[in-house]
Design a protein around this motif. Structure first.
Motif, short mmCIF file in Angstrom:
data_model
loop_
_atom_site.label_atom_id
_atom_site.label_comp_id
_atom_site.label_asym_id
_atom_site.label_seq_id
_atom_site.Cartn_x
_atom_site.Cartn_y
_atom_site.Cartn_z
N SER A 130 0.95 -1.17 0.17
CA SER A 130 -0.06 -0.02 0.05
C SER A 130 0.86 1.25 -0.06
N ALA A 131 2.08 1.35 0.86
CA ALA A 131 2.70 2.36 0.82
C ALA A 131 3.58 2.72 -0.55
N LEU A 132 4.00 1.44 -1.40
CA LEU A 132 4.37 1.72 -2.59
C LEU A 132 3.49 2.18 -3.44
N GLY A 133 2.15 1.58 -3.35
CA GLY A 133 1.16 2.19 -4.21
C GLY A 133 0.74 3.65 -4.16
N ALA A 134 0.81 4.31 -2.73
CA ALA A 134 0.77 5.50 -2.53
C ALA A 134 1.67 6.33 -2.93
N ALA A 135 3.11 5.68 -2.85
CA ALA A 135 4.29 6.55 -3.34
C ALA A 135 4.14 6.45 -5.10
N ILE A 136 3.86 5.79 -5.70
CA ILE A 136 3.88 5.54 -7.14
C ILE A 136 2.74 6.78 -7.69
N LEU A 137 1.59 6.79 -7.03
CA LEU A 137 0.39 7.56 -7.44
C LEU A 137 0.90 9.06 -7.17
N LEU A 138 1.54 9.28 -6.11
CA LEU A 138 1.96 10.67 -5.64
C LEU A 138 2.95 11.29 -6.59
N ALA A 139 3.96 10.05 -6.66
CA ALA A 139 5.29 10.62 -7.49
C ALA A 139 4.79 10.90 -9.05
#
Length: 486
Positions: A79-88
């Protein structure tokens, strides 16, 4: 392995990593300073400010969330990786869209191309940053070292090749992308079976809630600490930005050298203390004692030897940066008093207090730099010193309220470091007194550096600074290793 032994081992690895990485950067900087002009560096510095500002939204507190989260599961990592990708990717799109308006604002078309490459850098960052955050959480410093050194070496090689082939300001943008890409590749190759690489775009609420608070403070911090580049570039010139950036870069050496090694361990260490319900006052005092025992002598010697050092590394064309280095050393010394405060408050569960602190201090910093920029570069440097003093004054009540650490605790921890600094600068002062013309800057830098080292050692032992005990332990360890091999 005992906790103290593990911490010392991790610190040792971290310092070796930083020394190696700093050496690699120095080689790259020395090459680029003789190929790329101050104006080209100034152009990149303006773009780098925007990148640093948007980096806050790209990260959005994800790495800090991973480090401080008490129970980190594979699903939370995904989930953290998903959030990071969306934001980046969202931030990369914003940066790409702003490239032409920013270029028109500064009347510099090259900014558009630099920002286009930077937007690609944003898009690829999450794949390395999330994995490396887990390495930091677990204090797997060997993996952190491999990632940092490998990516830094690759970026330096790329920058050197591009600079020699006439890429100018674009050299720094492309080498940054190369370093970030290699960072992600190495981090992924080193990961264990418990670290997934596939993102998940569900259950993001806790991550975004934590990140929204942490990022607001980080945004203010980045904007304030990097505002001088964008303000100088507009109010004075891009060439002036290059001179200030190079002068400030020398002062930032310490943060790259020492705090860059210690910093990744601070939040995990104080988070562990909080989970154990341990007192934070004495560990924090110890951190101030050690950091000022090395940092203040460093800044003192750098201020005295600024002329020969700048000429040795950058050449005489950069003499304009010398008085800036000397003034900014005072700002660097003051910043050591607040360096770990934010991480300690976050570790103690007061992320809102950190945000409040940044929202109070950074507008003061920006206002001071903006007002000073109408007078000149030296005045901007002096305003930075005043801003650091104001930050300490505003921080102290919040730090006391959230952790019990008082001004008396902090300032009392610096007494012996002040004396050690006096011993350290004596040698460099003598060198500059007898050769202030600096006809041989490399000789002056070496003699002054050796004098500073000798003075520091004398001061540490004469003042019985706590660093002394660690130096004695290191000597015994080294003697034992030599005897075991003989």
């Amino acid at each position: 392995m005992p906790a103290d032994t593990a911490i010392k081992r991790n610190l040792g690895i971290a310092f070796v990593t930083q020394y190696t990485d700093l050496f690699i950067q120095f080689v790259g900087v020395m090459i680029l300073a003789r190929i790329i002009t101050s104006e080209e560096i100034g152009i990149y510095s303006v773009a780098a400010f925007l990148m640093a500002l948007l980096h806050v939204f790209r990260d959005f507190g994800v790495t800090k969330y991973l480090i401080q989260e008490p129970e980190l599961t594979p699903e939370k990592i995904r989930s953290a990786l998903g959030a990071a990708i969306l934001l980046a990717w969202a931030v990369a799109l914003v940066l790409f869209s702003l490239r032409h308006p920013v270029a028109r604002f500064y009347d510099e078309p090259r900014l558009a191309d630099i920002m286009a490459v930077m937007s690609i850098s944003f898009a690829v960052t999450p794949f390395g940053s999330v994995v490396n955050a887990i390495y930091r959480r677990d204090m797997a410093m060997r993996k952190v070292a491999t990632v940092q050194i490998g990516s830094g070496l690759f970026a330096t090689i790329v920058s050197t090749i591009l600079a020699l082939n006439g890429f100018g300001a674009m050299t720094l943008a492309w080498s940054n992308l190369a370093g970030i890409s290699m960072y992600g590749v190495i981090a992924a190759l080193l990961r264990g079976p418990g670290i997934p690489l596939l993102p998940r775009f569900r259950d993001l609420r806790d991550i975004l809630r934590f990140g929204s608070i942490a990022s607001l403070g980080s945004l203010a911090n980045v904007a304030g600490n990097n505002s001088h580049d964008v303000i100088i570039g507009k109010m004075l010139s891009l060439e002036a930005t290059g001179y200030f950036s190079r002068g400030n870069g020398f002062v930032q050496i310490f943060k790259n050298l020492i705090s860059g090694a210690v910093g990744p361990l601070v939040l995990p260490y104080f988070s562990a203390l909080r989970h154990q319900s341990s007192d934070m006052v004495q560990p924090y005092r110890a951190a101030i004692i050690y950091i000022t025992g090395v940092a203040w002598p460093f800044f003192g010697a750098l201020a005295v030897l600024a002329l020969p050092i700048v000429r040795t590394f950058y050449g005489p064309n950069w003499d304009t940066s010398v008085p800036l280095v000397q003034i900014l050393c005072a700002a660097g010394a003051l910043s050591m008093l607040t360096m770990f405060a934010g991480d300690v408050m976050i570790a103690n569960g007061h992320v809102k207090a950190v945000t409040k602190l940044q929202l109070l201090t950074q507008p003061v910093r920006v206002a001071a730099i903006l007002a000073a920029s109408t007078f000149g570069l030296a005045q901007v440097a002096a305003a930075t010193v005043l801003a650091e003093a104001a930050a300490f004054a505003l921080l102290s009540p919040l730090l006391h309220r959230t952790t019990g650490i008082t001004v008396r605790h902090v300032l009392g921890a610096t007494l012996r470091s002040t004396l050690v600094t006096g011993f350290t600068v004596a040698g460099p002062l003598l060198v500059m007194l007898f050769d202030s013309g600096s006809g041989y800057p490399l000789v002056d830098a070496i003699l002054g550096g050796l004098g500073a080292l000798a003075g520091w050692l004398a001061g540490v032992f004469w003042c019985r600074h706590p660093i002394r005990d660690h130096l004695l332990q290191a000597r015994l360890w080294l003697s034992a290793r030599i005897l075991s091999r003989s």
